[in-house]
Design an enzyme around this catalytic site. Structure first.
Site, PDB file in Angstrom:
ATOM      1  N   SER A 263       0.807  -1.208   0.000  1.00 63.27           N
ATOM      2  CA  SER A 263       0.000   0.000   0.000  1.00 63.27           C
ATOM      3  C   SER A 263       0.853   1.277   0.000  1.00 63.27           C
ATOM      4  CB  SER A 263      -0.946  -0.065   1.200  1.00 63.27           C
ATOM      5  OG  SER A 263      -2.057   0.724   0.948  1.00 63.27           O
ATOM      6  N   HIS A 404      -7.678  -5.544  -0.293  1.00 61.78           N
ATOM      7  CA  HIS A 404      -6.431  -4.823  -0.062  1.00 61.78           C
ATOM      8  C   HIS A 404      -5.734  -5.401   1.166  1.00 61.78           C
ATOM      9  CE1 HIS A 404      -4.021  -1.165  -0.393  1.00 61.78           C
ATOM     10  NE2 HIS A 404      -4.166  -0.958   0.901  1.00 61.78           N
TER      11      HIS A 404
HETATM   12  C1  GTR Z   1      -5.345   4.564   1.708  1.00 59.65           C
HETATM   13  C2  GTR Z   1      -4.733   5.414   0.636  1.00 59.65           C
HETATM   14  C3  GTR Z   1      -3.991   4.536  -0.320  1.00 59.65           C
HETATM   15  C4  GTR Z   1      -3.146   3.495   0.366  1.00 59.65           C
HETATM   16  C5  GTR Z   1      -3.709   3.015   1.679  1.00 59.65           C
HETATM   17  C6  GTR Z   1      -2.716   2.350   2.637  1.00 59.65           C
HETATM   18  O1  GTR Z   1      -6.156   5.256   2.578  1.00 59.65           O
HETATM   19  O2  GTR Z   1      -5.754   6.117   0.004  1.00 59.65           O
HETATM   20  O3  GTR Z   1      -3.235   5.328  -1.205  1.00 59.65           O
HETATM   21  O4  GTR Z   1      -1.860   3.913   0.513  1.00 59.65           O
HETATM   22  O5  GTR Z   1      -4.284   3.999   2.411  1.00 59.65           O
HETATM   23  O6  GTR Z   1      -1.543   2.679   2.677  1.00 59.65           O
HETATM   24  O7  GTR Z   1      -3.172   1.512   3.401  1.00 59.65           O
END
Ligand code: GTR
Length: 423
Positions: A263, A404
């Site tokens: 991420s 995710h």
């Molecule tokens: C989210 C963000 C993403 C990603 C994520 C993370 O809120 O919008 O770009 O980086 O966090 O790092 O878990």
């Protein structure tokens, strides 16, 4: 003179205050993706076509490094004078059921201004072999103690700071599903982790609590246009972990260092890998906007949203592309290309549309032209593969089902890829 100063101050204000649109619309409809022209990694800004490695390395690569430094992540300070000392805090030769030797090492950084800062590394070395081993370096989000139930793992020092700032999940073992240490160790890899907040707290109000005040040009006031953001600082930290492993850990093979991140940390590893050639493999998991995903597709998270929600991640100049991705003189496939001829791996998750899996794939695909200069193989076609059918060339890619996250399946693919390209 006065006018020029006033004008540049106004311009800086206009650019830095743009890009704060947290509520910009988000597109999830493929038919609404704008028609866009992707900058060609092999064409210089003056139109010169790159045909050889030498031309790439002498002309185009530096040009792209400059663009990413000045326009997206900010400039990484070079002569910092920051020294690091390492203190072995604890060793357990029989960790994780005997699979590993566990070491915990305190990094003490000292700046030329006398300021100091501490961070804590957790390292697992496989007990099954006495040979030099490759290492996977990867930050964790909420402390070393969240990555395992091994009860002698010390809480990362940034815990108190971040917890009082409202971040709660610092529970032992909380994130262990994301850390398949056992499989990595059985397969002969060492794994090193550190909490990313230990290097620089991920909160605009707490930046002065990390390593930043140790830098000679540290400025607490208005940020300059190309001043680095925290992605840059975390990338710097990855290189400091590499310094330690290479210099001080005799069991680590310094020529086989892998950097992996999820991420926001998947964005970070790409920038770390572009800058630090010691990283032989760079693995970017579900990194999305500002990571592997092509910005110009404007699908899922976009520049307005990301700079609005996380203004401290990038340099202020990046705000100029908020709701204006078409104006970008570069795109993220060129960041991946900067890693060549070392290896890059991108992974996506089917339900992670916020990160634009298709854009992540295309970026890895288009980086291929630079790999070809080195007679290496990029991804074979611009069609994304089906789920659970990893593509392992000199560039790697997979997409899995689910959300995710980092799963055991991701680890398995990464280890297969590393076996292939490192051995
Ligand atoms: C989210 C963000 C993403 C990603 C994520 C993370 O809120 O919008 O770009 O980086 O966090 O790092 O878990």
């Amino acid at each position: 003179m006065k006018h020029t100063l006033l004008l540049s101050a106004l311009l800086a204000w206009a650019v830095t205050s743009a890009g704060q649109n947290k509520n910009a619309p988000v597109n999830y409809d493929e038919s609404q993706v704008p028609t866009f022209e992707l900058p060609d990694a092999l064409t210089c800004s003056d139109g010169t076509r790159i045909k050889t490695r030498k031309q790439w390395e002498r002309k185009r690569r530096p040009e792209l490094m400059k663009l990413f430094s000045e326009q997206e992540y900010g400039l990484t300070p070079l002569q910092t004078g920051i020294r690091a000392k390492y203190e072995l805090v604890a060793t357990n030769n029989n960790a994780l059921g005997g699979l590993a030797t566990q070491k915990q090492v305190r990094f003490v950084f000292t700046g030329t201004n006398g300021r100091t800062h501490e961070a804590l590394l957790l390292l697992y070395l496989p007990n099954s072999t006495a040979k030099h081993v490759p290492v996977i370096i990867s930050y964790n989000f909420q402390g070393n103690q969240t990555t395992t139930l091994q009860d002698d793992v010390i809480f990362s020092p940034s815990k108190d700071l971040m917890q009082s700032a409202g971040s709660e999940k610092w529970v032992r073992g909380e994130e262990q599903s994301r850390w398949d240490y056992e499989t990595a160790l059985r397969r002969g890899y060492a794994v090193a982790t550190m909490c990313y907040h230990d290097i620089c707290p991920d909160s605009p109000d707490l930046l002065a609590q990390g390593v930043l005040p140790l830098f000679p040009d540290y400025n607490e006031g208005q940020r300059t246009l190309s001043e680095w953001g925290t992605i840059g600082v975390w990338a710097w930290g990855y290189s400091r972990i590499a310094d330690y492993l290479q210099k001080k850990e005799s069991r680590i093979d310094g020529k086989r260092m892998v950097v992996m991140g999820h991420s926001r940390l998947g964005k970070t590893v790409l920038w770390a890998g572009a800058q630090d050639k010691r990283f032989r493999v760079v693995i970017s998991n579900d990194s999305g906007c500002g990571g592997a995903a092509l910005s110009k597709r404007v699908f899922g998270e976009n520049i307005a949203r990301i700079t609005g929600n996380f203004p401290h991640w990038f340099c202020p100049a990046f705000n100029a592309y908020s709701e204006n991705e078409a104006a970008l003189p570069f795109d993220q496939h060129e960041l991946l290309a900067l890693i060549a001829p070392r290896h890059v791996y991108v992974a996506s998750a089917q339900d992670d549309q916020w990160a634009d899996p298709k854009g992540e794939y295309l970026s890895a695909y288009y980086a291929g032209s630079v790999y070809q200069l080195y007679r290496m193989k990029g991804l074979p076609q611009d069609q994304q593969p089906p789920v659970h059918q990893p593509l392992h060339y000199d560039v790697g890619y997979h997409i899995r089902t689910g959300r995710h996250d980092v799963t055991a399946y991701d680890w398995q693919c990464y280890l297969d890829f590393c076996d292939k390209v490192l051995n």
